[in-house]
Design a protein around this motif. Structure first.
Motif, PDB file in Angstrom:
ATOM      1  N   TRP A  45       0.848  -1.193   0.000  1.00  0.00           N
ATOM      2  CA  TRP A  45       0.000   0.000   0.000  1.00  0.00           C
ATOM      3  C   TRP A  45       0.888   1.249   0.000  1.00  0.00           C
ATOM      4  N   ALA A  46       2.006   1.148   0.717  1.00  0.00           N
ATOM      5  CA  ALA A  46       2.902   2.310   0.803  1.00  0.00           C
ATOM      6  C   ALA A  46       3.453   2.674  -0.580  1.00  0.00           C
ATOM      7  N   HIS A  47       3.819   1.643  -1.376  1.00  0.00           N
ATOM      8  CA  HIS A  47       4.295   1.909  -2.745  1.00  0.00           C
ATOM      9  C   HIS A  47       3.258   2.741  -3.502  1.00  0.00           C
ATOM     10  N   LEU A  48       1.989   2.341  -3.366  1.00  0.00           N
ATOM     11  CA  LEU A  48       0.924   2.996  -4.143  1.00  0.00           C
ATOM     12  C   LEU A  48       0.487   4.326  -3.537  1.00  0.00           C
ATOM     13  N   THR A  49       0.950   4.623  -2.337  1.00  0.00           N
ATOM     14  CA  THR A  49       0.639   5.903  -1.690  1.00  0.00           C
ATOM     15  C   THR A  49       1.751   6.920  -1.962  1.00  0.00           C
ATOM     16  N   ALA A  50       2.956   6.404  -2.222  1.00  0.00           N
ATOM     17  CA  ALA A  50       4.160   7.241  -2.377  1.00  0.00           C
ATOM     18  C   ALA A  50       4.027   8.414  -3.350  1.00  0.00           C
ATOM     19  N   PRO A  51       3.363   8.245  -4.512  1.00  0.00           N
ATOM     20  CA  PRO A  51       3.320   9.369  -5.457  1.00  0.00           C
ATOM     21  C   PRO A  51       2.710  10.628  -4.841  1.00  0.00           C
ATOM     22  N   ALA A  52       1.877  10.462  -3.796  1.00  0.00           N
ATOM     23  CA  ALA A  52       1.218  11.619  -3.170  1.00  0.00           C
ATOM     24  C   ALA A  52       2.231  12.587  -2.548  1.00  0.00           C
ATOM     25  N   LEU A  53       3.465  12.146  -2.364  1.00  0.00           N
ATOM     26  CA  LEU A  53       4.503  13.057  -1.866  1.00  0.00           C
ATOM     27  C   LEU A  53       4.790  14.157  -2.884  1.00  0.00           C
ATOM     28  N   GLU A  54       4.531  13.864  -4.144  1.00  0.00           N
ATOM     29  CA  GLU A  54       4.895  14.819  -5.202  1.00  0.00           C
ATOM     30  C   GLU A  54       3.718  15.323  -6.021  1.00  0.00           C
ATOM     31  N   MET A  55       2.585  14.594  -5.964  1.00  0.00           N
ATOM     32  CA  MET A  55       1.436  15.001  -6.791  1.00  0.00           C
ATOM     33  C   MET A  55       0.147  14.550  -6.117  1.00  0.00           C
ATOM     34  N   ASP A  56      -0.939  15.182  -6.487  1.00  0.00           N
ATOM     35  CA  ASP A  56      -2.227  14.794  -5.892  1.00  0.00           C
ATOM     36  C   ASP A  56      -2.712  13.496  -6.523  1.00  0.00           C
ATOM     37  N   ILE A  57      -3.277  12.630  -5.692  1.00  0.00           N
ATOM     38  CA  ILE A  57      -3.924  11.430  -6.230  1.00  0.00           C
ATOM     39  C   ILE A  57      -5.409  11.577  -5.939  1.00  0.00           C
ATOM     40  N   SER A  58      -6.233  11.465  -6.986  1.00  0.00           N
ATOM     41  CA  SER A  58      -7.664  11.542  -6.707  1.00  0.00           C
ATOM     42  C   SER A  58      -8.218  10.117  -6.626  1.00  0.00           C
ATOM     43  N   TYR A  59      -9.097   9.912  -5.650  1.00  0.00           N
ATOM     44  CA  TYR A  59      -9.679   8.596  -5.388  1.00  0.00           C
ATOM     45  C   TYR A  59     -11.164   8.601  -5.745  1.00  0.00           C
ATOM     46  N   PRO A  60     -11.727   7.418  -6.057  1.00  0.00           N
ATOM     47  CA  PRO A  60     -11.083   6.114  -6.142  1.00  0.00           C
ATOM     48  C   PRO A  60     -10.132   6.027  -7.332  1.00  0.00           C
ATOM     49  N   ALA A  61      -9.117   5.148  -7.139  1.00  0.00           N
ATOM     50  CA  ALA A  61      -8.114   4.963  -8.189  1.00  0.00           C
ATOM     51  C   ALA A  61      -7.936   3.469  -8.437  1.00  0.00           C
ATOM     52  N   LEU A  62      -7.424   3.143  -9.610  1.00  0.00           N
ATOM     53  CA  LEU A  62      -6.977   1.767  -9.809  1.00  0.00           C
ATOM     54  C   LEU A  62      -5.468   1.805  -9.635  1.00  0.00           C
ATOM     55  N   GLY A  63      -4.928   0.891  -8.828  1.00  0.00           N
ATOM     56  CA  GLY A  63      -3.485   0.852  -8.590  1.00  0.00           C
ATOM     57  C   GLY A  63      -2.870  -0.362  -9.249  1.00  0.00           C
ATOM     58  N   LEU A  64      -1.750  -0.158  -9.928  1.00  0.00           N
ATOM     59  CA  LEU A  64      -0.957  -1.292 -10.429  1.00  0.00           C
ATOM     60  C   LEU A  64       0.356  -1.277  -9.676  1.00  0.00           C
ATOM     61  N   LEU A  65       0.594  -2.331  -8.905  1.00  0.00           N
ATOM     62  CA  LEU A  65       1.856  -2.446  -8.197  1.00  0.00           C
ATOM     63  C   LEU A  65       2.721  -3.468  -8.915  1.00  0.00           C
ATOM     64  N   VAL A  66       3.862  -3.019  -9.415  1.00  0.00           N
ATOM     65  CA  VAL A  66       4.766  -3.921 -10.146  1.00  0.00           C
ATOM     66  C   VAL A  66       6.157  -3.807  -9.528  1.00  0.00           C
ATOM     67  N   SER A  67       6.548  -4.837  -8.787  1.00  0.00           N
ATOM     68  CA  SER A  67       7.853  -4.762  -8.126  1.00  0.00           C
ATOM     69  C   SER A  67       8.594  -6.081  -8.293  1.00  0.00           C
ATOM     70  N   GLY A  68       9.703  -6.211  -7.563  1.00  0.00           N
ATOM     71  CA  GLY A  68      10.489  -7.442  -7.650  1.00  0.00           C
ATOM     72  C   GLY A  68       9.768  -8.610  -7.001  1.00  0.00           C
ATOM     73  N   GLY A  69       8.900  -8.322  -6.044  1.00  0.00           N
ATOM     74  CA  GLY A  69       8.228  -9.399  -5.317  1.00  0.00           C
ATOM     75  C   GLY A  69       6.741  -9.505  -5.604  1.00  0.00           C
ATOM     76  N   HIS A  70       6.131  -8.472  -6.197  1.00  0.00           N
ATOM     77  CA  HIS A  70       4.679  -8.462  -6.340  1.00  0.00           C
ATOM     78  C   HIS A  70       4.219  -7.869  -7.658  1.00  0.00           C
ATOM     79  N   THR A  71       3.090  -8.364  -8.124  1.00  0.00           N
ATOM     80  CA  THR A  71       2.407  -7.754  -9.262  1.00  0.00           C
ATOM     81  C   THR A  71       0.928  -7.875  -8.968  1.00  0.00           C
ATOM     82  N   GLN A  72       0.283  -6.779  -8.652  1.00  0.00           N
ATOM     83  CA  GLN A  72      -1.149  -6.818  -8.402  1.00  0.00           C
ATOM     84  C   GLN A  72      -1.839  -5.526  -8.792  1.00  0.00           C
ATOM     85  N   THR A  73      -3.146  -5.675  -9.020  1.00  0.00           N
ATOM     86  CA  THR A  73      -3.961  -4.471  -9.218  1.00  0.00           C
ATOM     87  C   THR A  73      -4.900  -4.350  -8.021  1.00  0.00           C
ATOM     88  N   TYR A  74      -5.170  -3.095  -7.649  1.00  0.00           N
ATOM     89  CA  TYR A  74      -6.062  -2.813  -6.523  1.00  0.00           C
ATOM     90  C   TYR A  74      -7.083  -1.764  -6.938  1.00  0.00           C
TER      91      TYR A  74
END
Ligand code: KG4
Ligand code: ZN
Length: 366
Positions: A113-142
Motif C-alpha cells: 500500500w505504501a508503494h501505491l501511496t508514495a506518489p502523493a509526496l509529489e502530486m495529488d492522487i484523486s480517489y477512487p483509483a486503480l493501482g498497479l503495483l509492479v515490483s520485484g516481489g509483487h504484481t497486483q492491481t487494486y
C-alpha cells in the motif's frame, strides 16, 4: 505539525525518512545491492544482518540532516510486511525500541500500500483509483478507495514482473538486479512482437503469470548461446560497452526490446480489463508504483492506457518507485492522522500471508 519517521527493511534496502504533513523532510537509504550481487539475488540472512548493521547510524545521519531530535518524532512508521521475515523483524524491533524509548506512536505499514501511496509526496492522487503495483516481489492491481482502503483485483499466480525481468537478465548474465539493463539496452531497438509469447493473456481474468515468459527466454538463449555473456560484468562496468565490443549489442537490444514489450503488453491487457471491471466505481486515476514502474516502456504504455480511459496517470518519479523510507513514513502518517496505531505486539507478516487490519484506535490523553 506532526513528524513521522518511516523505516523500511523489507528486502535489500535499509531506508528511513522523515515526513511532516505529507511532505518529505529528509531521507536516507543504504542499499545492499552490491552485497547480494555476488549471489545473483537477495540472500535473506545477509539482508537481515546488513539491516541490523546500518539502522542506527542511518538514523543518526537522518536526524542530523533534518536538524531534529528523537523527542521531536510523533509517529514511528515501519514496514511490517510483506517481505523477508528476518529483515522485517530487524526493522520492527528497531521501531519498537524507539517507540518505547520516546513514547512516539508505533504504526505498522503495509509495504505494498505504501508503494501505491508514495506518489502523493509529489502530486495529488484523486480517489477512487486503480493501482498497479509492479515490483520485484509483487504484481497486483487494486481498487483504491482511499489511502486506507485497498481491494485486490488481480495478482500474479507465480513470479512478479520484476522477477521476470531479473531472471531474464540473469539468463543473459547481466548484473543483478537486471531489470534496468533490459530497459536501457532495449531502448536502442524496435521490438519483434513475435519473439516471445505475451504471458497469460488468453483468458478472461485479471490475474498475471510471468513464469512462462521466463522459460521462453531460457529456451531462446539455449538456441542462441551467444546471447549469454561469458562472464557477468564487474560492478560498475558499462554493460552496453561490453556488448558493443563483443559485437552483439544490436542483437541484445532487439531481444531486450521484445521481452520488455511482451511484459508491458501483458500488463496493459490486464490493467485495461481491470479498469473496465471497476468502471462503475467512478475511478478517476491510474496509479502505477513499485520498482518496475521505473521501466520506460511500462510508463509510456500506462500513460496511454489511462488517457484512453479518460483517467489521470499517476506515476511516481523514479526515486520513489523502488523501495524507500518516504513511502513508509507517508503511509504511516495517513494511518495515524486517521486515528490508528499499533501496540508493541505488532507482528511482521512475511510474503504470502495476508496483512491483517489490526490497528488500535488512538485515544488522546486529556
Ligand atoms: O519495488 P522494488 O524496489 O523492490 C521490491 O519491493 O520488490 O522493485 C525492484 C524491482 C527489481 O526486480 C528490479 O529489476 C526492477 O524493480 N526494476 C526494473 C527497472 N528498475 C527497477 N525493471 C524494469 N525496468 C526498470 N527500469
Ligand atoms: Zn517494494
Amino acid at each position: 505539525m506532526s513528524l513521522t519517521l518511516g523505516i523500511e527493511t523489507s528486502c535489500d534496502e535499509t531506508a528511513m525518512a522523515l515526513v511532516a504533513d505529507g511532505r518529505l523532510v529528509a531521507e536516507r537509504i543504504a542499499t545492499q545491492i552490491d552485497a547480494h550481487a555476488l549471489f545473483g539475488g537477495v540472500v535473506p540472512e545477509l539482508a537481515s544482518r546488513e539491516h541490523l548493521r546500518v539502522l542506527a547510524p542511518l538514523l543518526d545521519d537522518l536526524l542530523a540532516a533534518a536538524g531534529v531530535g528523537l523527542e521531536d518524532i510523533d509517529n514511528i512508521a515501519v514496514a511490517r510486511g510483506p517481505g523477508l521475515l528476518g529483515s522485517l523483524l530487524v526493522g520492527l524491533s528497531f521501531a519498537k525500541g524507539l517507540a518505547l524509548a520516546t513514547g512516539a506512536r508505533l504504526v505498522g505499514v503495509n509495504h505494498l500500500w505504501a508503494h501505491l501511496t508514495a506518489p502523493a509526496l509529489e502530486m495529488d492522487i484523486s480517489y477512487p483509483a486503480l493501482g498497479l503495483l509492479v515490483s520485484g516481489g509483487h504484481t497486483q492491481t487494486y481498487l483504491i478507495r482511499s489511502p486506507l482502503d485497498f481491494e485486490v483485483q488481480g495478482r500474479t499466480l507465480d513470479d512478479a514482473a520484476g522477477e521476470a525481468f531479473d531472471k531474464a537478465a540473469k539468463t543473459f548474465n547481466f548484473p543483478y538486479p537486471g531489470g534496468k539493463f533490459i530497459d536501457v539496452i532495449g531502448q536502442r531497438a524496435t521490438p519483434d512482437k513475435s519473439m516471445f509469447p505475451r504471458p497469460y493473456v488468453n483468458n478472461d481474468n485479471l490475474d498475471f503469470s510471468f513464469s512462462g515468459v521466463k522459460t521462453a527466454v531460457v529456451n531462446y538463449v539455449a538456441a542462441h548461446p551467444h546471447l549469454r555473456l561469458p562472464h557477468m560484468p564487474e560492478a560498475g562496468q558499462d554493460v552496453e560497452d561490453l556488448l558493443a565490443k563483443a559485437g552483439v549489442l544490436d542483437e541484445f537490444a532487439e531481444v531486450c526490446a521484445s521481452f520488455n514489450w511482451c511484459i508491458a503488453d501483458a500488463l496493459r491487457i490486464k490493467v485495461d480489463r481491470a479498469l473496465t471491471a471497476v468502471k462503475e466505481q467512478g475511478v478517476t486515476s491510474l496509479v502505477v508504483a513499485g520498482g518496475v514502474a521505473a521501466n520506460s516502456v511500462i510508463r509510456r504504455v500506462m500513460t496511454e492506457l489511462a488517457e484512453s480511459h479518460g483517467l489521470t496517470c499517476v506515476l511516481p518519479p523514479l526515486r520513489l518507485c523502488t523501495d524507500n523510507g518516504a513511502m513508509i513514513a507517508l503511509a504511516g502518517e495517513k494511518v495515524a492522522q486517521a486515528g490508528w496505531k499499533h501496540d508493541l505486539d505488532l507482528e511482521a507478516i512475511p510474503r504470502g500471508r495476508a496483512i491483517p487490519w489490526d490497528y488500535q484506535r488512538i485515544v488522546e490523553e486529556v
